[in-house]
Design a protein around this motif. Structure first.
Motif, short mmCIF file in Angstrom:
data_model
loop_
_atom_site.label_atom_id
_atom_site.label_comp_id
_atom_site.label_asym_id
_atom_site.label_seq_id
_atom_site.Cartn_x
_atom_site.Cartn_y
_atom_site.Cartn_z
N GLY A 185 0.81 -1.20 0.00
CA GLY A 185 0.00 0.00 0.00
C GLY A 185 0.84 1.25 0.00
O GLY A 185 0.35 2.33 -0.20
N GLY A 186 2.09 1.10 0.25
CA GLY A 186 2.98 2.24 0.16
C GLY A 186 3.38 2.45 -1.28
O GLY A 186 2.53 2.46 -2.16
N ALA A 187 4.63 2.57 -1.53
CA ALA A 187 5.08 2.71 -2.90
C ALA A 187 4.69 1.46 -3.67
O ALA A 187 4.59 0.37 -3.12
CB ALA A 187 6.60 2.89 -2.92
N SER A 188 4.49 1.65 -4.93
CA SER A 188 3.94 0.54 -5.70
C SER A 188 4.88 -0.65 -5.66
O SER A 188 6.10 -0.52 -5.68
CB SER A 188 3.75 0.96 -7.15
OG SER A 188 4.97 0.86 -7.84
N ALA A 189 4.29 -1.80 -5.63
CA ALA A 189 5.08 -3.00 -5.50
C ALA A 189 5.87 -3.26 -6.77
O ALA A 189 6.94 -3.85 -6.74
CB ALA A 189 4.18 -4.19 -5.19
N MET A 190 5.33 -2.82 -7.88
CA MET A 190 5.98 -3.14 -9.14
C MET A 190 7.07 -2.14 -9.48
O MET A 190 7.75 -2.30 -10.47
CB MET A 190 4.95 -3.20 -10.24
CG MET A 190 3.87 -4.19 -9.89
SD MET A 190 2.70 -4.49 -11.17
CE MET A 190 1.61 -3.12 -11.00
N ALA A 275 -6.66 3.78 -4.64
CA ALA A 275 -7.67 4.49 -3.86
C ALA A 275 -8.30 3.54 -2.84
O ALA A 275 -8.52 3.89 -1.68
CB ALA A 275 -8.75 5.05 -4.79
N GLN A 276 -8.56 2.34 -3.30
CA GLN A 276 -9.16 1.35 -2.40
C GLN A 276 -8.23 1.03 -1.24
O GLN A 276 -8.68 0.91 -0.09
CB GLN A 276 -9.48 0.07 -3.19
CG GLN A 276 -10.19 -0.99 -2.36
CD GLN A 276 -11.56 -0.51 -1.89
OE1 GLN A 276 -12.46 -0.28 -2.68
NE2 GLN A 276 -11.71 -0.30 -0.58
N ARG A 277 -6.96 0.94 -1.53
CA ARG A 277 -6.02 0.67 -0.45
C ARG A 277 -5.97 1.82 0.55
O ARG A 277 -5.87 1.61 1.75
CB ARG A 277 -4.63 0.40 -1.02
CG ARG A 277 -4.46 -1.02 -1.54
CD ARG A 277 -2.99 -1.39 -1.62
NE ARG A 277 -2.35 -0.79 -2.77
CZ ARG A 277 -2.26 -1.37 -3.96
NH1 ARG A 277 -2.79 -2.57 -4.14
NH2 ARG A 277 -1.66 -0.76 -4.95
N LEU A 282 -6.87 4.05 5.69
CA LEU A 282 -7.04 5.34 6.36
C LEU A 282 -8.42 5.54 6.98
O LEU A 282 -8.60 6.44 7.79
CB LEU A 282 -6.77 6.48 5.36
CG LEU A 282 -5.32 6.61 4.92
CD1 LEU A 282 -5.14 7.81 4.03
CD2 LEU A 282 -4.42 6.72 6.13
N ASP A 283 -9.36 4.72 6.60
CA ASP A 283 -10.67 4.87 7.24
C ASP A 283 -10.53 4.46 8.70
O ASP A 283 -10.07 3.36 9.00
CB ASP A 283 -11.69 3.99 6.52
CG ASP A 283 -13.09 4.27 7.03
OD1 ASP A 283 -13.32 5.40 7.52
OD2 ASP A 283 -13.95 3.38 6.96
N GLY A 284 -10.92 5.38 9.56
CA GLY A 284 -10.79 5.12 10.98
C GLY A 284 -9.41 5.47 11.53
O GLY A 284 -9.14 5.23 12.70
N TYR A 285 -8.60 6.06 10.69
CA TYR A 285 -7.25 6.41 11.11
C TYR A 285 -7.26 7.68 11.96
O TYR A 285 -7.92 8.66 11.62
CB TYR A 285 -6.39 6.62 9.87
CG TYR A 285 -4.98 7.07 10.14
CD1 TYR A 285 -4.05 6.19 10.67
CD2 TYR A 285 -4.60 8.37 9.85
CE1 TYR A 285 -2.76 6.59 10.90
CE2 TYR A 285 -3.30 8.78 10.09
CZ TYR A 285 -2.39 7.89 10.62
OH TYR A 285 -1.11 8.29 10.85
#
Length: 309
Positions: A185-190, A275-277, A282-285
């Motif tokens: 969820g941080g920098a893209s894995a790829m 966005a989903q990640r 972050l929801d509830g953060y």
DNA sequence: CATGAGCGA
């Protein structure tokens, strides 16, 4: 067989209390107090070297005078092997207290100094205008960026130089929810697209069919974040959401006249998965002593009388 | 609590 007894009856001093109550009633009635007046006064002896205090008092029980003797231990510490308070007072000074007089050696001091507590929320102070100015500048930067990336607005934007770094979020710095193990969820894995860099529409996720206009793209992947503190600035949201992926737009809702934040904002991601990640993480953060609410935004309401183009 | 807006060819 359990006798009906009030709990207070089991206390030893119950009789005494009743007598006291009777005496009080008698005194209130201006009647001469009977038995208590003739009793000898209470006497206290000690405490002796063992810390035992002896109390002798008299009371009336069943019309009989009774002598009551109590022995009270004043200080447990004093009779035990450890040091009691009396002994401690006479200990020789040591350490930094050596040579200090009675006043100087006090360990408890009073201060009359004012202590100002920092208010977390500053609603109407003088710095307000300057903050708004910064926000406007950030907004201008955003618009310039969007123009140059062709996501919205006119394609001919001002030259961009140092402004470009506005959305390039340094992943290494700034702790936050984006500080996750790489690929989570941080920098893209790829490794390729993923941080704030520009992604051509043709390469964006979901850009399968040709002929899709910018308009349909523009408000996609829109995330609404509510319960923001009112001094949350755009840069804060960049730092908060940027680590999850490329952001195409950030909009903070300000009141038109008071210019204060209305406490919610929209963040558009270039890629829906990111966005989903961001929503998931972050929801509830907890942010700025508030709990953020992050969810998919409903499509924007069409303006009252504005024919769709 | 809460769902964004100025824009003129």
């Amino acid at each position: 067989m359990v006798s009906m007894m009030r709990w207070g009856d089991t206390l030893e001093d119950d009789d005494f209390d009743e007598l006291t109550a009777q005496a009080l009633v008698a005194a209130n009635n201006a009647a001469p107090a009977k038995p208590t007046a003739k009793l000898p006064p209470k006497q206290v002896f000690g405490p002796d070297k063992d810390g035992i205090k002896t109390i002798v008092e008299y009371k009336v029980e069943q019309r009989e005078k009774v002598k009551v003797t109590k022995k009270v231990r004043v200080s447990k510490k004093q009779v035990s092997t450890s040091r009691g308070v009396f002994e401690r007072r006479n200990l020789a000074k040591f350490g930094e207290a050596v040579g200090l007089n009675a006043e100087q050696e006090r360990t408890t001091m009073s201060m009359t100094e004012d202590i100002f507590l920092e208010r977390v929320k500053t609603s109407k102070d003088n710095t307000r205008k300057d903050e708004n100015f910064d926000q406007l500048q950030a907004l201008a930067t955003t618009k310039a960026l969007l123009r140059m990336s062709g996501i919205s607005g006119k394609p001919d934007g001002p030259a961009f130089g140092a402004e470009t770094k506005a959305y390039k979020v340094p992943m290494s710095v700034r702790r936050g929810p984006g500080e996750l193990p790489p690929g989570e969820g941080g920098a893209s894995a790829m490794g390729k697209p993923g941080s704030g860099q520009y992604v051509p529409p043709s390469l964006r996720a979901g850009a399968s069919s040709v002929g899709e206009t910018m308009r349909t793209r523009r408000d996609e992947n829109s995330v609404r974040v509510t319960n923001l503190s009112e001094d949350t600035k755009e840069q804060d949201l960049v730092e908060l959401f940027g680590p999850f992926g490329a952001i195409s737009r950030i909009y903070i809702a300000y009141d038109r006249e008071t210019r204060e934040s209305r406490g919610f904002a929209f963040i558009n991601f270039v890629r829906r998965e990111e966005a989903q990640r961001a929503i998931n993480k972050l929801d509830g953060y907890g942010y700025d002593n508030l709990i953020l609410r992050v969810e998919w935004a409903a499509p924007r309401e069409p303006r009252p009388d504005q024919p769709p183009r």
